[in-house]
Each structure stands twice: as C-alpha cells, then as structure tokens.
Design an enzyme around this catalytic site. Structure first.
Site, PDB file in Angstrom:
ATOM      1  N   ARG A  17       0.857  -1.629  -0.022  1.00  0.00           N
ATOM      2  CA  ARG A  17       0.016  -0.102   0.111  1.00  0.00           C
ATOM      3  C   ARG A  17       1.041   1.521  -0.077  1.00  0.00           C
ATOM      4  O   ARG A  17       2.336   1.466  -0.923  1.00  0.00           O
ATOM      5  CB  ARG A  17      -0.809  -0.243   0.946  1.00  0.00           C
ATOM      6  N   ASP A 141      -2.932  12.305   8.292  1.00  0.00           N
ATOM      7  CA  ASP A 141      -5.069  11.744   7.918  1.00  0.00           C
ATOM      8  C   ASP A 141      -5.530  13.664   7.753  1.00  0.00           C
ATOM      9  O   ASP A 141      -5.647  14.524   8.716  1.00  0.00           O
ATOM     10  CB  ASP A 141      -5.392  10.842   8.808  1.00  0.00           C
ATOM     11  N   TYR A 154      -8.072   6.518  16.179  1.00  0.00           N
ATOM     12  CA  TYR A 154      -7.755   7.100  15.670  1.00  0.00           C
ATOM     13  C   TYR A 154      -7.143   8.222  15.358  1.00  0.00           C
ATOM     14  O   TYR A 154      -7.055   8.652  15.422  1.00  0.00           O
ATOM     15  CB  TYR A 154      -7.776   5.628  14.412  1.00  0.00           C
TER      16      TYR A 154
HETATM   17  N1  LIG Z   1      -4.762   4.846   2.802  1.00  0.00           N
HETATM   18  C1  LIG Z   1      -5.205   5.846   2.576  1.00  0.00           C
HETATM   19  O1  LIG Z   1      -6.042   6.508   1.892  1.00  0.00           O
HETATM   20  C2  LIG Z   1      -5.143   6.952   4.197  1.00  0.00           C
HETATM   21  C3  LIG Z   1      -5.571   7.785   3.984  1.00  0.00           C
HETATM   22  C4  LIG Z   1      -5.080   8.052   4.842  1.00  0.00           C
HETATM   23  C5  LIG Z   1      -4.051   8.524   5.523  1.00  0.00           C
HETATM   24  N2  LIG Z   1      -3.416   7.576   5.756  1.00  0.00           N
HETATM   25  C6  LIG Z   1      -2.776   7.445   6.499  1.00  0.00           C
HETATM   26  O2  LIG Z   1      -1.043   7.217   5.834  1.00  0.00           O
HETATM   27  C7  LIG Z   1      -0.091   5.749   5.792  1.00  0.00           C
HETATM   28  C8  LIG Z   1      -0.940   4.659   5.713  1.00  0.00           C
HETATM   29  O3  LIG Z   1      -1.588   4.181   4.879  1.00  0.00           O
HETATM   30  P1  LIG Z   1      -1.841   2.743   4.129  1.00  0.00           P
HETATM   31  O4  LIG Z   1      -3.477   3.117   3.772  1.00  0.00           O
HETATM   32  O5  LIG Z   1      -0.838   1.954   3.431  1.00  0.00           O
HETATM   33  O6  LIG Z   1      -1.476   2.101   5.795  1.00  0.00           O
HETATM   34  P2  LIG Z   1      -2.426   0.730   6.058  1.00  0.00           P
HETATM   35  O7  LIG Z   1      -2.431  -0.444   5.239  1.00  0.00           O
HETATM   36  O8  LIG Z   1      -3.700   0.683   7.281  1.00  0.00           O
HETATM   37  O9  LIG Z   1      -1.091   0.408   7.121  1.00  0.00           O
HETATM   38  C9  LIG Z   1       0.233   0.184   6.636  1.00  0.00           C
HETATM   39  C10 LIG Z   1       0.718  -1.058   7.722  1.00  0.00           C
HETATM   40  O10 LIG Z   1       1.020  -0.695   9.034  1.00  0.00           O
HETATM   41  C11 LIG Z   1       1.339  -1.971   9.670  1.00  0.00           C
HETATM   42  N3  LIG Z   1       0.902  -1.950  10.528  1.00  0.00           N
HETATM   43  C12 LIG Z   1      -0.206  -2.542  11.654  1.00  0.00           C
HETATM   44  N4  LIG Z   1      -0.778  -2.894  13.087  1.00  0.00           N
HETATM   45  C13 LIG Z   1       1.127  -2.470  13.401  1.00  0.00           C
HETATM   46  C14 LIG Z   1       1.917  -2.537  14.217  1.00  0.00           C
HETATM   47  N5  LIG Z   1       1.147  -3.250  15.086  1.00  0.00           N
HETATM   48  N6  LIG Z   1       3.364  -2.650  14.068  1.00  0.00           N
HETATM   49  C15 LIG Z   1       3.781  -2.693  13.088  1.00  0.00           C
HETATM   50  N7  LIG Z   1       3.200  -2.301  11.904  1.00  0.00           N
HETATM   51  C16 LIG Z   1       1.528  -2.404  11.851  1.00  0.00           C
HETATM   52  C17 LIG Z   1       0.992  -2.805   8.920  1.00  0.00           C
HETATM   53  O11 LIG Z   1       2.322  -4.123   7.979  1.00  0.00           O
HETATM   54  P3  LIG Z   1       1.911  -5.752   8.680  1.00  0.00           P
HETATM   55  O12 LIG Z   1       0.949  -5.582   6.926  1.00  0.00           O
HETATM   56  O13 LIG Z   1       2.911  -5.714   7.985  1.00  0.00           O
HETATM   57  O14 LIG Z   1       0.783  -6.284   9.750  1.00  0.00           O
HETATM   58  C18 LIG Z   1       0.089  -2.938   7.650  1.00  0.00           C
HETATM   59  O15 LIG Z   1       0.563  -3.307   6.344  1.00  0.00           O
HETATM   60  C19 LIG Z   1      -0.852   5.594   7.872  1.00  0.00           C
HETATM   61  O16 LIG Z   1      -0.539   6.272   8.846  1.00  0.00           O
HETATM   62  C20 LIG Z   1      -2.499   6.161   7.342  1.00  0.00           C
HETATM   63  O17 LIG Z   1      -2.417   6.529   8.791  1.00  0.00           O
HETATM   64  C21 LIG Z   1      -3.733   6.916   4.489  1.00  0.00           C
END
Ligand SMILES: NC(=O)c1ccc[n+]([C@@H]2O[C@H](COP(=O)([O-])OP(=O)(O)OC[C@H]3O[C@@H](n4cnc5c(N)ncnc54)[C@H](OP(=O)(O)O)[C@@H]3O)[C@@H](O)[C@H]2O)c1
Length: 248
Positions: A17, A141, A154
């Site tokens: 992602r 976010d 969150y």
């Molecule tokens: N996606 C969006 O549209 C969006 C929107 C707003 C903000 N964000 C922010 O952008 C960032 C990246 O987004 P994303 O969607 O790629 O995030 P995500 O897929 O929800 O999470 C990213 C990774 O975080 C790791 N993670 C979760 N719990 C953990 C733990 N206890 N210890 C260590 N690692 C852990 C997981 O790794 P594993 O898979 O290896 O377990 C997961 O692959 C995040 O901070 C998110 O809040 C994203």
C-alpha cells in the site's frame, strides 16, 4: 544525479500500500531502504526485491509497533542492517479501526496511540540520537481536521501525531527536519474495494480520489526540500477545507 543518493531510509509499514509506494519513490531517487513490516513478511521481501531491482540496497525488518520494547528497538536494528546511521525516517505504519467517542474502551485507545503516536515518538527519539543531518516524515490523515466520529480513537492518535510533528520540528532543528503528509481519500481500507472510494468521491472538491503515487510524490518533495520543516502537506483533493463530518 539522484537527489537521495547515499541516503538510507527506514519506512515503517512498507510491505504494501502507501508505505511501499513511498519506499519506491525514495528508492527512485537513489535512497537505500529498510522495509519494516509486522505481519506481511512475504510482501516485505517482495517489496525489498523490487527496490533492489531499482539498483538500491534494501533490507527487511519485522517489529510489532504496538509493543513499546519492539518499537524502541526498531531504529537500532534497522541501523545495524544498513551498517550506518539512517538519514530518513518515514512513520507510515498505522492501525485504523472504527470506534465512537462514547464507545471505545481504554484498551482500544491505548492500541491506537501505541502504533500511531508512541511508536513514531520512540523512533524519532532514537533517530535524533543517531542522525547527523536527517529528516522525519509522519503520515497523518486529512480527516484529523474534523471530528471523525466513526474512528474516534484513531482520530485522537493522529491529532496527537500532528502536534508531535510540530513539537519535534522545533525540538530537533537544525539537525533534523520533521514534516508530515496528510492523505485524504486514497486507498480503500483493507477489506474494502474501489466502490468505497467511489461512494465518497463526491465529498472531495476535486471530485475524485487520489493515488498512492500522489502521496509518494508529496513525501519525495519533503524529502528533497532542505528549507522545509514543521510542515503538513494535505494530499486530499481539497477535502480538508470542507469541514464536513466523516464517518457519520
Ligand atoms: N490509505 C489511505 O487512503 C490513507 C488515508 C489517510 C491516511 N493514511 C495514512 O497513511 C499511512 C499509510 O496508509 P496505508 O493505507 O498504507 O496504511 P495501512 O495499510 O492501514 O497500514 C500500513 C501498515 O501498517 C502496519 N501495521 C499495522 N499495525 C502494526 C503494528 N502493530 N506494528 C507494526 N506495523 C503495523 C501493517 O503492516 P503489516 O501488513 O506488515 O502487518 C500495514 O501494512 C497510515 O499512517 C495511514 O493512517 C492513509
């Protein structure tokens, strides 16, 4: 000449992602990458292999950031793998679970804060001790500007990370720059598909959702802009100006 040649970055949650897209963008400018993961070991290895094919060095490291001891130890382990002090820390790992302010219990709040706020804090402290001149980029976010009543715990954890970004930017200057990217509607949460994004596209002033590439480019801008610190870039199609309630 790639702008991040000779730099090494640790990207948390980089197996897939947005974290993976960020790692690839940094690597495209020549940075060596430590790919952190928690449970996605195979994806992390595949991501590291793709980075190596771009001509940079890449390593993988596993840690559960909900565990304070593991979070505190991660920077040292990553530095050992790379064989030199790190230059860039990207705090992207996160948990995103639904909760309401009158409903979440202490344990839920603690879990969200442990991964989304305290782990970046512990990593930043360790980073600041080792870095000669470095930089930290936190993933926030865009919804943190509103009351995200569907993800209350969150929301609180990301608000705290926003404040921490600014505090650290002042505290760690001039050696370390600290900035953030606040994504909006980019990828569907794990378990949801494209229809999740399409249903919400109308709430975005630009009337569409963004891409992982949009986020990666913002991170790259911060990573290569030496006079920018304490900044948050909202990559959300203007959504943060709307003041609507999410999740309601
Ligand atoms: N996606 C969006 O549209 C969006 C929107 C707003 C903000 N964000 C922010 O952008 C960032 C990246 O987004 P994303 O969607 O790629 O995030 P995500 O897929 O929800 O999470 C990213 C990774 O975080 C790791 N993670 C979760 N719990 C953990 C733990 N206890 N210890 C260590 N690692 C852990 C997981 O790794 P594993 O898979 O290896 O377990 C997961 O692959 C995040 O901070 C998110 O809040 C994203």
């Amino acid at each position: 000449m790639p702008e991040l040649d000779d730099r090494t970055a640790l990207v948390t949650g980089a197996a897939k992602r947005l974290g993976r897209a960020i790692a690839e963008a940094l690597a495209s400018e020549g940075a060596d990458i430590v790919v952190h993961y928690r449970s996605s070991g195979e994806e992390a290895e595949a991501a590291a292999e793709r980075l190596r094919q771009k001509g940079v060095a890449a390593w993988t490291v596993q840690a559960d950031l909900a565990d304070a001891t593991e979070a505190r130890g991660l920077l040292g382990r990553a530095t050992e793998l790379a064989g030199r002090p790190l230059d860039i820390l990207v705090n992207s790992a996160s948990i995103f679970t639904p909760s309401h302010v009158l409903g979440f219990d202490e344990e839920e709040l603690r879990r969200q804060f442990a991964v989304n706020t305290l782990a970046p804090l512990y990593l930043s402290r360790a980073f600041a001790e080792g870095a000669r001149r470095g930089q930290i980029i936190n993933m926030l976010d865009a919804r943190m500007l509103e009351c995200d009543d569907g993800h209350a715990a969150y929301h609180l954890s990301k608000r705290a990370l926003f404040t921490l970004t600014r505090m650290l930017a002042l505290e760690l200057a001039p050696a370390t720059r600290v900035n953030a990217v606040a994504p909006g509607l980019i990828l569907p949460p794990p378990g949801q598909d494209e229809s999740y994004l399409e249903a919400l596209a109308d709430t975005v002033p630009l009337k569409r959702h963004g891409s992982a590439d949009d986020i990666a480019r913002a991170v790259l801008f911060l990573a290569t802009s030496d006079f920018v610190t304490g900044q948050v870039i909202y990559v959300d199609g203007g959504r943060h100006m709307e003041g609507r309630m999410y999740g309601s």
